[in-house]
Design a protein around this motif. Structure first.
Motif, PDB file in Angstrom:
ATOM      1  N   TRP A   1      40.035  37.405  39.158  1.00  0.00           N
ATOM      2  CA  TRP A   1      39.943  36.290  39.816  1.00  0.00           C
ATOM      3  C   TRP A   1      40.458  35.074  39.137  1.00  0.00           C
ATOM      4  CZ3 TRP A   1      33.832  36.290  41.459  1.00  0.00           C
ATOM      5  CH2 TRP A   1      33.814  37.445  42.242  1.00  0.00           C
TER       6      TRP A   1
ATOM      7  N   ALA B   1      41.587  43.016  45.810  1.00  0.00           N
ATOM      8  CA  ALA B   1      41.959  42.614  47.097  1.00  0.00           C
ATOM      9  C   ALA B   1      41.017  42.446  48.306  1.00  0.00           C
ATOM     10  CB  ALA B   1      42.919  43.827  47.606  1.00  0.00           C
TER      11      ALA B   1
ATOM     12  N   CYS C   1      39.160  38.236  46.242  1.00  0.00           N
ATOM     13  CA  CYS C   1      40.230  37.560  45.840  1.00  0.00           C
ATOM     14  C   CYS C   1      41.704  37.152  46.294  1.00  0.00           C
ATOM     15  CB  CYS C   1      40.574  38.351  44.228  1.00  0.00           C
ATOM     16  SG  CYS C   1      41.580  37.236  43.080  1.00  0.00           S
ATOM     17  N   ASP C   2      42.054  36.043  46.380  1.00  0.00           N
ATOM     18  CA  ASP C   2      43.264  35.730  47.046  1.00  0.00           C
ATOM     19  C   ASP C   2      44.441  35.474  45.847  1.00  0.00           C
ATOM     20  OD1 ASP C   2      42.477  33.182  46.054  1.00  0.00           O
ATOM     21  OD2 ASP C   2      42.352  32.153  47.870  1.00  0.00           O
TER      22      ASP C   2
END
Length: 207
Positions: free
Chosen positions: A77, A104, A107-108
């Protein structure tokens, strides 16, 4: 995991075995005091340089008590906020790296950035002979493949995926389960599949 703690970590109920928390985060000073008071060896993970500085302060304040096992690693993150190398001074000093990995699900951060930070830390862990705590959310198959290139001791933290477990067990990984083992049938099934000498428990997620 670190040889001084892996043989007992996370197991209870057998003669001579103590309860160990295989994965937690910093929390409050009162929580640290409770762990010390109750004699619960706890692997406390810092996921950023700022968290690592805080954990170092706590560790020193409690005079490096053996119940507190510090670990550091750039959490996926945070992999777009810091360079992984920022964690290396703490990893040099402490016995375990983690948690590190890829995510995935929650978290982006682009996976390319996560993977670069992850592999950089895996390489460092192998060179420094540090066991590693893995964060694998929705990247279980990818990470199982990556760690084959970095032979080491691994703890797959809070495993809750219904697939790919056999790939980690084939690499002699430890697996920890979290508080959702009480209600999550997938985690309950995992607990039944992991050999007893590879199954650990953790408190991450309580709150």
């Amino acid at each position: 995991m670190a040889e001084s703690y892996a043989t007992e970590a996370g197991r209870s109920g057998e003669a001579g075995h103590i309860l160990t928390d295989a994965h937690a985060h910093i929390g409050t000073e009162d929580e640290i005091r409770e762990r010390i008071r109750d004699g619960i060896p706890s692997l406390i993970c810092a996921g950023s340089p700022r968290e690592a500085e805080k954990l170092k302060g706590l560790f020193n304040r409690f005079e490096a008590h053996p119940a507190i096992i510090p670990a550091a690693g750039l959490h996926p993150w945070n992999s777009d906020k810091y360079r992984a190398e920022k964690m290396f001074p703490f990893i040099e000093e402490w016995p375990v790296m983690g948690e590190i990995g890829m995510d995935a699900l929650w978290c982006d951060v682009p996976l390319k950035i996560q993977k670069e930070a992850f592999e950089c830390q895996l390489d460092f862990a192998v060179k420094r002979r540090r066991p590693v705590v893995l964060h694998t959310k929705a990247q279980e198959a990818e990470i199982a493949g990556i760690i084959r290139r970095y032979p080491n001791r691994y703890l797959v933290h809070w495993y809750s995926c219904g697939q790919h477990l056999e790939q980690y067990l084939a690499q002699d990984c430890y697996v920890s389960i979290g508080p959702d083992a009480v209600w999550n049938p997938v985690v309950q099934k995992i607990a039944g599949q992991v050999p007893e000498d590879r199954l650990l428990i953790e408190t991450d997620g309580l709150g």
